[in-house]
Motif scaffolding. Structure first.
Motif, PDB file in Angstrom:
ATOM      1  N   THR A  61      -8.571   5.262  17.874  1.00  0.00           N
ATOM      2  CA  THR A  61      -7.453   6.134  16.900  1.00  0.00           C
ATOM      3  C   THR A  61      -6.369   7.455  17.523  1.00  0.00           C
ATOM      4  N   VAL A  62      -5.218   8.009  16.911  1.00  0.00           N
ATOM      5  CA  VAL A  62      -4.471   8.365  17.624  1.00  0.00           C
ATOM      6  C   VAL A  62      -5.217  10.055  16.923  1.00  0.00           C
ATOM      7  N   PRO A  95     -10.016  -3.301  13.130  1.00  0.00           N
ATOM      8  CA  PRO A  95     -10.182  -4.418  12.363  1.00  0.00           C
ATOM      9  C   PRO A  95     -11.206  -3.924  11.658  1.00  0.00           C
ATOM     10  N   ASP A  96     -11.295  -2.409  11.661  1.00  0.00           N
ATOM     11  CA  ASP A  96     -12.825  -1.051  10.920  1.00  0.00           C
ATOM     12  C   ASP A  96     -11.820  -0.653  10.313  1.00  0.00           C
ATOM     13  N   ASP A  97     -10.069  -0.437   9.845  1.00  0.00           N
ATOM     14  CA  ASP A  97      -9.806  -0.420   9.168  1.00  0.00           C
ATOM     15  C   ASP A  97      -8.763  -0.518   8.991  1.00  0.00           C
ATOM     16  N   ARG A  98      -7.816  -1.369   8.429  1.00  0.00           N
ATOM     17  CA  ARG A  98      -7.081  -2.050   7.829  1.00  0.00           C
ATOM     18  C   ARG A  98      -5.246  -0.863   7.760  1.00  0.00           C
ATOM     19  N   ARG A  99      -5.442   0.435   7.608  1.00  0.00           N
ATOM     20  CA  ARG A  99      -4.381   1.087   7.758  1.00  0.00           C
ATOM     21  C   ARG A  99      -4.539   1.736   8.966  1.00  0.00           C
ATOM     22  N   ALA A 100      -5.393   1.879  10.047  1.00  0.00           N
ATOM     23  CA  ALA A 100      -5.433   2.567  10.679  1.00  0.00           C
ATOM     24  C   ALA A 100      -4.910   1.344  12.264  1.00  0.00           C
ATOM     25  N   LYS A 101      -4.455   2.746  12.856  1.00  0.00           N
ATOM     26  CA  LYS A 101      -4.120   1.311  14.552  1.00  0.00           C
ATOM     27  C   LYS A 101      -4.863   2.017  15.894  1.00  0.00           C
TER      28      LYS A 101
END
Length: 154
Positions: A61-62, A95-101
Motif C-alpha cells: 500500500t502507499v 484482497p485483504d482490505d477492500r478499501r485499500a489498493k
C-alpha cells in the motif's frame, strides 16, 4: 554541476557521518540511475528509489511505502503516480482490505529492479577495489551494527 554540500559561514559544512553515508548512497544510486537511463528507463528519478526499495513483489500500500520510506503519504502517492503513468507500477485492489489498493510492480517495474540488482556485484566489486575486501567486510559489519543500535527498541 553545483556543490551538493551547503555552505555554513561561507564554507562547506563539515561532513558528519550521516552526511557521508547519505552522499555515498547518492553517488552509488547515480551509477544505477545512469544505467537505468541507458536501458530505456530515463523516467526513473532518484526519488523513485524510495518506491522500488520498499515495494514488495506482491504489492504494497502507499501508506506502508510511505511509512517504510519515512515520508508523507502524499509525497509517496506522487512518486507512485509518476511510476504508474510511466508503466512501472499499477494499483490493484487489496484482497485483504477492500478499501485499500496495492501498488504492484509491472513487468517494466520488475525490469528496473532486476537491472538495479544486477549492478550490485559490479558496484560492490568497485568498492572492494577502492577499500579492499577486509575493509568492505568491516564496513558492512559496522553499518549493520550502527543500524541495529539506532533502531533497537523501535
Amino acid at each position: 554541476m553545483s556543490n551538493r554540500i551547503p555552505a555554513l559561514g561561507g564554507r562547506e559544512r563539515p561532513a558528519n557521518l550521516a552526511v557521508l553515508m547519505r552522499e555515498s548512497f547518492v553517488a552509488l544510486n547515480d551509477v544505477v540511475l545512469a544505467r537505468l537511463a541507458e536501458g530505456g528507463h530515463d523516467a526513473v528519478r532518484p526519488a523513485h528509489a524510495a518506491v522500488f526499495q520498499y515495494l514488495d513483489d506482491t504489492g504494497t500500500t502507499v501508506s506502508l511505502l510511505a511509512e517504510r520510506a519515512q515520508m508523507t503519504k502524499q509525497a509517496m502517492a506522487e512518486l507512485v503516480r509518476h511510476l504508474e503513468d510511466h508503466g512501472y507500477v499499477v494499483r490493484v485492489p487489496d484482497p485483504d482490505d477492500r478499501r485499500a489498493k496495492l501498488v504492484v510492480p509491472t513487468e517494466r517495474g520488475h525490469d528496473v529492479v532486476a537491472l538495479a540488482q544486477g549492478l550490485v556485484p559490479q558496484i560492490e566489486h568497485r568498492v572492494v577495489e577502492i577499500l579492499g575486501a577486509d575493509r568492505v567486510e568491516a564496513l558492512r559489519s559496522d553499518l549493520q551494527a550502527i543500524r541495529a543500535a539506532f533502531t533497537a527498541g523501535r
